[in-house]
Enzyme design. Sequence first.
Site, PDB file in Angstrom:
ATOM      1  N   GLY A  48       0.811  -1.209   0.000  1.00  0.00           N
ATOM      2  CA  GLY A  48       0.000   0.000   0.000  1.00  0.00           C
ATOM      3  C   GLY A  48       0.847   1.263   0.000  1.00  0.00           C
ATOM      4  CB  SER A 115       4.173  -4.030  -2.903  1.00  0.00           C
ATOM      5  OG  SER A 115       4.143  -2.835  -3.629  1.00  0.00           O
ATOM      6  CD1 TRP A 116       3.383  -0.549   2.989  1.00  0.00           C
ATOM      7  CD2 TRP A 116       5.133   0.801   2.644  1.00  0.00           C
ATOM      8  NE1 TRP A 116       3.658   0.079   4.183  1.00  0.00           N
ATOM      9  CE2 TRP A 116       4.733   0.924   4.005  1.00  0.00           C
ATOM     10  CE3 TRP A 116       6.217   1.557   2.199  1.00  0.00           C
ATOM     11  CZ2 TRP A 116       5.368   1.750   4.906  1.00  0.00           C
ATOM     12  CZ3 TRP A 116       6.862   2.391   3.103  1.00  0.00           C
ATOM     13  CH2 TRP A 116       6.442   2.489   4.436  1.00  0.00           C
ATOM     14  CG  ASP A 270       6.832  -5.678 -10.070  1.00  0.00           C
ATOM     15  OD1 ASP A 270       6.193  -4.641 -10.331  1.00  0.00           O
ATOM     16  OD2 ASP A 270       6.891  -6.181  -8.940  1.00  0.00           O
ATOM     17  CG  HIS A 298       3.622  -5.132  -8.142  1.00  0.00           C
ATOM     18  ND1 HIS A 298       4.866  -5.057  -7.555  1.00  0.00           N
ATOM     19  CD2 HIS A 298       2.746  -4.624  -7.234  1.00  0.00           C
ATOM     20  CE1 HIS A 298       4.758  -4.518  -6.354  1.00  0.00           C
ATOM     21  NE2 HIS A 298       3.482  -4.250  -6.125  1.00  0.00           N
TER      22      HIS A 298
END
Length: 333
Positions: A48, A115-116, A270, A298
């Site tokens: 996020g 990801s984050w 990605d 991704h």
Amino acid sequence: MDATPEFDFFPPLEPRRSGLLRLDDLHEIYWEECGNPDGIPVVYVHGGPGGGSSPDKRRWYDPDAYRIILFDQRGAFRAKPLGEVERNTTQLLVEDMEALRKMLDVDKWLVTGGSWGTTLSLAYGQTYPDACLGFVLRGIFLGSPDEIDWFMRGMRRFFPKAHDDFIGWIPQAEKHDILTAYEKRLFGKDADARMDAARRWFKYTESCSLLRHDPDLVEEAVKNDPVVYGTGRLDAFYFRNSMFLEPGKLIRDIGRISHLPVMIIQGGHDVIAPPAAAYAIHRAWPGSVLHVVADAGHSPSEPGIRSKVIQTIEYYKRNKRFDAAALQASGPV
């Protein structure tokens, strides 16, 4: 319990217990625990920053072997208040994870994220290395200015239609600074305008996440209003503040966790988190294992990514380490 030969999801399961952890007079974060209470503690760190932990993430882990812990970071999904940016920084999120670990009486846990979630996992591990068994990191994002600029402008080279939809509604006079234009609406007084901006931001992210674009999946994703709202507001807020990280810090401080095992899983195509960051971490971390899933972007929903993540977690429960050759030979990806 064993995963399927294709390393697909484990069967659906419900939390054994869940709740809200009060952090201060403003924030509460949602947490849940399922699986074996005496199993290997594992925590999932969502992306996020505002994305939240979807229930399907429980199914990455063998519930007979793992004590599975999911949580929603400040402002995300089931956390309260939703989308709140006051007292919301990377450093505070790190301390929240540690507070959750202590509240659940976990000695050490396997830290997994995407990801984050990889950014926060690395920041947490470098702050509290003695609390970590190791790491499974998917789609590395280091929070650098280049990565942020790539998201805001560079991805149009691969997804021109999605980027045009992302910026096309912004008045021409504001197009020179898209982030500011979004912030103006995401944090304005008009609730409908805030939600509309968040939905456009989220749709852009989802549209660029898959190697094989699926408009039905994108449209379904943008219906989850809490995730959409939290992601739009917190993404923009963290981008504006350079993810609250000193440039190069996560690479510079890798020595604090380089004694721990890590598996890095990266989509070869990605676009949201390009493979250069995963390779940089791999080069800086002696003994790290990097697996590039050639036919993936991704999204963790892509079969090659999901299969490799589950295979890796299965391997860890038996070996408490990662080995590139053994993982490559232990089943299909």
